[in-house]
Design an enzyme around this catalytic site. Sequence first.
Site, PDB file in Angstrom:
ATOM      1  N   ARG A 102      -1.628 -11.133  -7.531  1.00 30.39           N
ATOM      2  CA  ARG A 102      -1.526 -11.068  -6.070  1.00 30.39           C
ATOM      3  C   ARG A 102      -2.915 -10.819  -5.485  1.00 30.39           C
ATOM      4  O   ARG A 102      -3.552  -9.822  -5.821  1.00 30.39           O
ATOM      5  CB  ARG A 102      -0.563  -9.927  -5.681  1.00 30.39           C
ATOM      6  CG  ARG A 102      -0.453  -9.759  -4.212  1.00 30.39           C
ATOM      7  CD  ARG A 102       0.517  -8.667  -3.759  1.00 30.39           C
ATOM      8  NE  ARG A 102       0.303  -8.542  -2.341  1.00 30.39           N
ATOM      9  CZ  ARG A 102       0.126  -7.404  -1.681  1.00 30.39           C
ATOM     10  NH1 ARG A 102       0.231  -6.245  -2.298  1.00 30.39           N
ATOM     11  NH2 ARG A 102      -0.122  -7.415  -0.397  1.00 30.39           N
TER      12      ARG A 102
ATOM     13  N   HIS B  72      -4.613  -9.075   4.805  1.00 30.58           N
ATOM     14  CA  HIS B  72      -4.770  -7.729   4.242  1.00 30.58           C
ATOM     15  C   HIS B  72      -5.942  -7.078   4.988  1.00 30.58           C
ATOM     16  O   HIS B  72      -6.934  -6.684   4.410  1.00 30.58           O
ATOM     17  CB  HIS B  72      -5.007  -7.813   2.733  1.00 30.58           C
ATOM     18  CG  HIS B  72      -4.737  -6.547   1.981  1.00 30.58           C
ATOM     19  ND1 HIS B  72      -3.859  -6.470   0.907  1.00 30.58           N
ATOM     20  CD2 HIS B  72      -5.220  -5.296   2.120  1.00 30.58           C
ATOM     21  CE1 HIS B  72      -3.825  -5.246   0.423  1.00 30.58           C
ATOM     22  NE2 HIS B  72      -4.653  -4.491   1.142  1.00 30.58           N
TER      23      HIS B  72
HETATM   24  O1  IFM Z   1      -6.180   0.009  -1.614  1.00 28.77           O
HETATM   25  C1  IFM Z   1      -4.997   0.081  -0.895  1.00 28.77           C
HETATM   26  C2  IFM Z   1      -4.491  -1.298  -0.558  1.00 28.77           C
HETATM   27  O2  IFM Z   1      -5.442  -2.048   0.128  1.00 28.77           O
HETATM   28  C3  IFM Z   1      -3.264  -1.202   0.297  1.00 28.77           C
HETATM   29  N1  IFM Z   1      -2.283  -0.328  -0.292  1.00 28.77           N
HETATM   30  C4  IFM Z   1      -2.713   0.958  -0.781  1.00 28.77           C
HETATM   31  C5  IFM Z   1      -3.921   0.798  -1.668  1.00 28.77           C
HETATM   32  C6  IFM Z   1      -4.385   2.185  -2.174  1.00 28.77           C
HETATM   33  O3  IFM Z   1      -4.710   2.993  -1.100  1.00 28.77           O
END
Ligand code: IFM
Length: 456
Positions: free
Chosen positions: A81, A125
């Site tokens: 992913r 993201h």
């Molecule tokens: O690094 C992050 C990611 O970008 C999104 N979810 C949580 C991860 C850890 O904090």
Amino acid sequence: MRQDDLDLRYPEGFLWGCATASFQIEGAHDADGRGESIWDRFSHTPGKVEGGDTGDLACDHYHRFREDVALMKELGLKAYRFSIAWPRIIPDGSGAVNEAGLDFYRELVAELRAAGIVPVATLYHWDLPQPLQERGGWLNRSVCDCFARYARIVFDALGDGVGMWITHNEPWCAAFLGHEKGVHAPGIVDPTMKTALLVAHHLLLSHGMAVREYRSAGLSAPIGIALNMAPFAPAGNSAGDAEAARRAYRAGNDWFAMPVLRGEYPADIAARYQAAGIMPTVGQGDMATIGAGIDFLGINVYFRQLATHDPAAGPIEARVEFGPGSRTSMGWEIYARATRDILISVSAEYPGVDLYVTENGAAFDDRVEYEPDGSPRVHDKDRITFLRDQLCQAHEVFAAGVPFKGYFLWSFMDNFEWAYGYSKRFGIVHVDYESQRRTPKDSALWYRSVMEANGL
Ligand code: IFM
């Protein structure tokens, strides 16, 4: 329990993988026509990121993706992913398309396919093109149109090469960390939550618009969204705390899951936001667009939370904190049943939708040790224990009939951990940021054995 005593097979076809995100690993911030993102701007602003770290170089994955994919193959990943950087594809967010940016992801997808790894692509993201921020960013409803256009361009370019699509990653974080607390880009502080809730609504709307584009593009791979979710438990024994935990769960989890899966906001929470004057304006048809239908729900889960009834704690009247257990280097409580619990509660509330854990993992203060021949090793026992416990407990959900279809470990390699810069290491592959050397940690070898055996 010792690992040798375990025999927990996962269902046939269960998808095992790892996750990363563009800004956190790619670097090459100005290569081949890439535009500026809000995270470039934020990280270059003094005082915003620990140590003044930026994403300029990160893991230099943009230039090293072939060797990274080779390592993924060696470690036995079935799926990978990654996310696509919008400013590489449309540098100003809404104008001309940069073919070189699309080429990078075309090559990445081809490389993964050649390695027998299923590419799983996330469209957003968090790296919004900075020029769109100048127009108000996600506060401006027209950014949803820009996102839908960007999504369509990517769908058309990558097509069925991608095995699963994810529209947004953790819209809660983009909305609340970025527009309530201001600790993430674009760094807006509004403790009333009014700004964050409007941003959240636009993120959800843009998700629905992208799904609509996807359906009209005629692609066949499943499409979904990745939400950060957590189980909530009452901090004390009182009925008030139990109610507070239920409210906090609905405000944190259902505020995003329910619109997407059912086309509505949780009514009790919406009523509280309405009373507080912070409920976003919902346009006619918005909820139908948002709830038009996904093929799976991605759950990013790291911890559980405890809630205490507190009338002074905003419209939800719940104070939320971590439990008393030991902690990762992020300060997050280690709770072995977090993944299991959230899978069970989500499938009870929304039966029938396929569930994937699209992120789970832990940061620890890894130490590099050297063998007599000088080769580096990382004996990250704590991470193996964390992952093994999550996966053992999560296995229970199969007996309960939960459609749990796959697991993506966060993260494939150490990377830029947002406001913490490079100080937190989540990877199962160690990155020496000076030399860019990759070293699989013990957890990577352990995870390879889990994927090979399809279980523990
Ligand atoms: O690094 C992050 C990611 O970008 C999104 N979810 C949580 C991860 C850890 O904090």
